[in-house]
Design a protein around this motif. Structure first.
Motif, mmCIF file in Angstrom:
data_model
loop_
_atom_site.group_PDB
_atom_site.id
_atom_site.type_symbol
_atom_site.label_atom_id
_atom_site.label_comp_id
_atom_site.label_asym_id
_atom_site.label_seq_id
_atom_site.Cartn_x
_atom_site.Cartn_y
_atom_site.Cartn_z
ATOM 1 N N ILE A 13 -16.274 -18.632 12.626
ATOM 2 C CA ILE A 13 -17.668 -18.984 12.914
ATOM 3 C C ILE A 13 -18.115 -18.368 14.238
ATOM 4 C CG2 ILE A 13 -19.227 -20.912 13.401
ATOM 5 C CD1 ILE A 13 -17.563 -22.600 11.479
ATOM 6 N N GLN A 14 -17.243 -18.400 15.247
ATOM 7 C CA GLN A 14 -17.594 -17.828 16.547
ATOM 8 C C GLN A 14 -17.764 -16.316 16.468
ATOM 9 O OE1 GLN A 14 -14.398 -19.281 18.960
ATOM 10 N NE2 GLN A 14 -15.184 -21.384 18.997
ATOM 11 N N ALA A 15 -16.960 -15.651 15.620
ATOM 12 C CA ALA A 15 -17.086 -14.203 15.469
ATOM 13 C C ALA A 15 -18.432 -13.839 14.844
ATOM 14 C CB ALA A 15 -15.937 -13.664 14.614
ATOM 15 N N LEU A 20 -24.176 -11.990 15.641
ATOM 16 C CA LEU A 20 -25.598 -12.315 15.533
ATOM 17 C C LEU A 20 -26.262 -12.289 16.912
ATOM 18 C CD1 LEU A 20 -25.565 -15.231 12.919
ATOM 19 C CD2 LEU A 20 -26.205 -12.837 12.558
ATOM 20 N N ASP A 21 -25.541 -12.757 17.930
ATOM 21 C CA ASP A 21 -26.065 -12.697 19.299
ATOM 22 C C ASP A 21 -26.299 -11.251 19.720
ATOM 23 O OD1 ASP A 21 -26.078 -15.423 19.566
ATOM 24 O OD2 ASP A 21 -24.145 -15.529 20.604
ATOM 25 N N ASN A 22 -25.369 -10.363 19.344
ATOM 26 C CA ASN A 22 -25.531 -8.945 19.682
ATOM 27 C C ASN A 22 -26.784 -8.367 19.025
ATOM 28 O OD1 ASN A 22 -23.201 -8.962 21.200
ATOM 29 N ND2 ASN A 22 -21.897 -8.179 19.550
ATOM 30 N N ALA A 23 -27.029 -8.769 17.781
ATOM 31 C CA ALA A 23 -28.220 -8.288 17.084
ATOM 32 C C ALA A 23 -29.493 -8.797 17.762
ATOM 33 C CB ALA A 23 -28.182 -8.730 15.617
ATOM 34 N N GLN A 24 -29.482 -10.068 18.166
ATOM 35 C CA GLN A 24 -30.640 -10.634 18.859
ATOM 36 C C GLN A 24 -30.871 -9.928 20.194
ATOM 37 O OE1 GLN A 24 -32.743 -12.615 17.586
ATOM 38 N NE2 GLN A 24 -31.879 -14.421 16.596
ATOM 39 N N THR A 25 -29.785 -9.629 20.912
ATOM 40 C CA THR A 25 -29.909 -8.942 22.198
ATOM 41 C C THR A 25 -30.497 -7.548 22.024
ATOM 42 O OG1 THR A 25 -28.007 -10.159 23.073
ATOM 43 C CG2 THR A 25 -28.632 -8.141 24.221
ATOM 44 N N ALA A 26 -30.047 -6.845 20.989
ATOM 45 C CA ALA A 26 -30.564 -5.500 20.731
ATOM 46 C C ALA A 26 -32.061 -5.542 20.432
ATOM 47 C CB ALA A 26 -29.812 -4.868 19.562
ATOM 48 N N ILE A 42 -34.278 -12.372 13.029
ATOM 49 C CA ILE A 42 -33.248 -13.179 12.375
ATOM 50 C C ILE A 42 -33.585 -14.649 12.544
ATOM 51 C CG2 ILE A 42 -30.810 -13.805 12.357
ATOM 52 C CD1 ILE A 42 -30.168 -11.045 13.401
ATOM 53 N N LYS A 43 -33.687 -15.356 11.438
ATOM 54 C CA LYS A 43 -33.948 -16.791 11.504
ATOM 55 C C LYS A 43 -32.819 -17.572 10.846
ATOM 56 C CE LYS A 43 -37.275 -20.401 10.383
ATOM 57 N NZ LYS A 43 -38.556 -20.742 9.718
ATOM 58 N N ASP A 44 -32.597 -17.342 9.568
ATOM 59 C CA ASP A 44 -31.542 -18.043 8.840
ATOM 60 C C ASP A 44 -30.670 -17.033 8.102
ATOM 61 O OD1 ASP A 44 -32.520 -20.572 9.570
ATOM 62 O OD2 ASP A 44 -33.983 -20.507 7.944
ATOM 63 N N LEU A 77 -21.857 -21.505 4.242
ATOM 64 C CA LEU A 77 -22.239 -21.568 5.651
ATOM 65 C C LEU A 77 -23.675 -21.099 5.823
ATOM 66 C CD1 LEU A 77 -19.011 -19.953 7.168
ATOM 67 C CD2 LEU A 77 -19.491 -22.382 6.871
ATOM 68 N N VAL A 78 -24.437 -21.844 6.606
ATOM 69 C CA VAL A 78 -25.822 -21.479 6.908
ATOM 70 C C VAL A 78 -25.975 -21.384 8.422
ATOM 71 C CG1 VAL A 78 -28.249 -22.114 6.725
ATOM 72 C CG2 VAL A 78 -26.682 -22.628 4.836
ATOM 73 N N PHE A 79 -26.331 -20.207 8.912
ATOM 74 C CA PHE A 79 -26.588 -19.992 10.336
ATOM 75 C C PHE A 79 -28.098 -19.976 10.540
ATOM 76 C CE2 PHE A 79 -22.459 -18.236 9.470
ATOM 77 C CZ PHE A 79 -21.696 -18.542 10.591
ATOM 78 N N THR A 80 -28.566 -20.824 11.437
ATOM 79 C CA THR A 80 -30.003 -20.903 11.691
ATOM 80 C C THR A 80 -30.271 -20.851 13.184
ATOM 81 O OG1 THR A 80 -32.014 -22.194 11.244
ATOM 82 C CG2 THR A 80 -30.025 -23.427 11.803
#
Length: 264
Positions: A13-15, A20-26, A42-44, A77-80
């Protein structure tokens, strides 16, 4: 199952979260630094993971299934996206104090599996375990984690013993008067109980300027700059260390007061 081919569920999950954090930062760099329009956000993200599950040392581990593997379990798994207040409200509060002792410090008395059970109930630091014992809630924790209360108390007693790690001179700030007292700093852990600790040097008391859990500052006299010092934060609890700081003694620059002649 091959333990080397599996990984803890939280690592997976952390990976995903990290990427996803890298994508948001970009995307943030694109919008803020390059002044380019965003074409998506990216939302969900919904992810179905087929994997084999094993439970070892009080830890859930997964091994991704191969093609055509029908015996694997399905993780949905749902990431939001969430806000900072939501993170702070729901996340477990880890110790921010660098001096805080992790529950892993009890590794000599509690196994890795037993320490993990304590983490399950929110006991991640030695101070938290100490708080629980002082409140008389250790029996409840012992029952929930299947750990004997006597072992918890014994482990806590050992780790809570006072320890002196360093005895250092307090250097005089540049430009300050040489009339400042000579101070010595004692560093360690568990150095303070309910009140100021008792500090003795070769059986003679030493003045305490200030004290905390991890540090004591004393004002010794000239003949107290060497010897074996004893710190007693509470009755029947003491730590000792030998030291020699005689080369660091500073003589006062104040002129000596002349002796008064006796009148005949």
């Amino acid at each position: 199952m091959n333990a080397e081919a599996s990984l803890p569920l939280e690592h997976f999950i952390q990976a995903v979260q990290s990427q996803l954090d890298n994508a948001q930062t970009a995307m943030a760099v694109k919008a803020r630094k390059l002044n380019l329009p965003l074409t998506f956000a990216i939302k969900d993200i919904t992810l179905d993971l087929r994997a084999h599950v094993e439970f070892a040392r009080s830890e859930i581990r997964i091994r991704p299934a191969g093609p055509g593997d029908k015996d694997a379990s399905l993780f949905h798994l749902v990431f939001t996206a969430i806000t900072r207040p939501m993170i702070e409200e729901n996340a477990v509060a880890f110790a921010e104090d660098p001096e805080e002792q992790s529950i892993d410090e009890l590794k000599d008395d509690l196994t890795e599996e037993e320490r993990r059970r304590l983490e399950w109930v929110g006991v991640r630091t030695v101070s938290k375990l100490k708080e629980i014992v002082e409140k008389g809630e250790d029996r409840t924790v012992g029952r929930v984690t299947s750990l004997p209360v006597d072992r918890l108390r014994s482990a806590l007693q050992k780790i809570s013993a006072p320890l002196v790690e360093h005895v250092l001179p307090v250097q005089e700030p540049e430009g300050e008067s040489r009339d400042l007292p000579n101070l010595v700093r004692i560093r360690g852990r568990n150095l303070m109980g309910q009140g100021l600790p008792k500090v003795m040097l070769e059986g003679e008391p030493v003045g305490v300027v200030r004290a905390s859990e991890n540090e004591i500052v004393i004002a010794p006299q000239k003949h107290q700059m060497a010897g074996e010092i004893t710190i007693e934060p509470a009755p029947h609890l003491a730590a000792t260390m030998a030291f020699d700081l005689r080369p660091f003694w500073r003589e006062s620059s104040r002129p000596a007061v002349p002796e008064t002649e006796e009148k005949s």
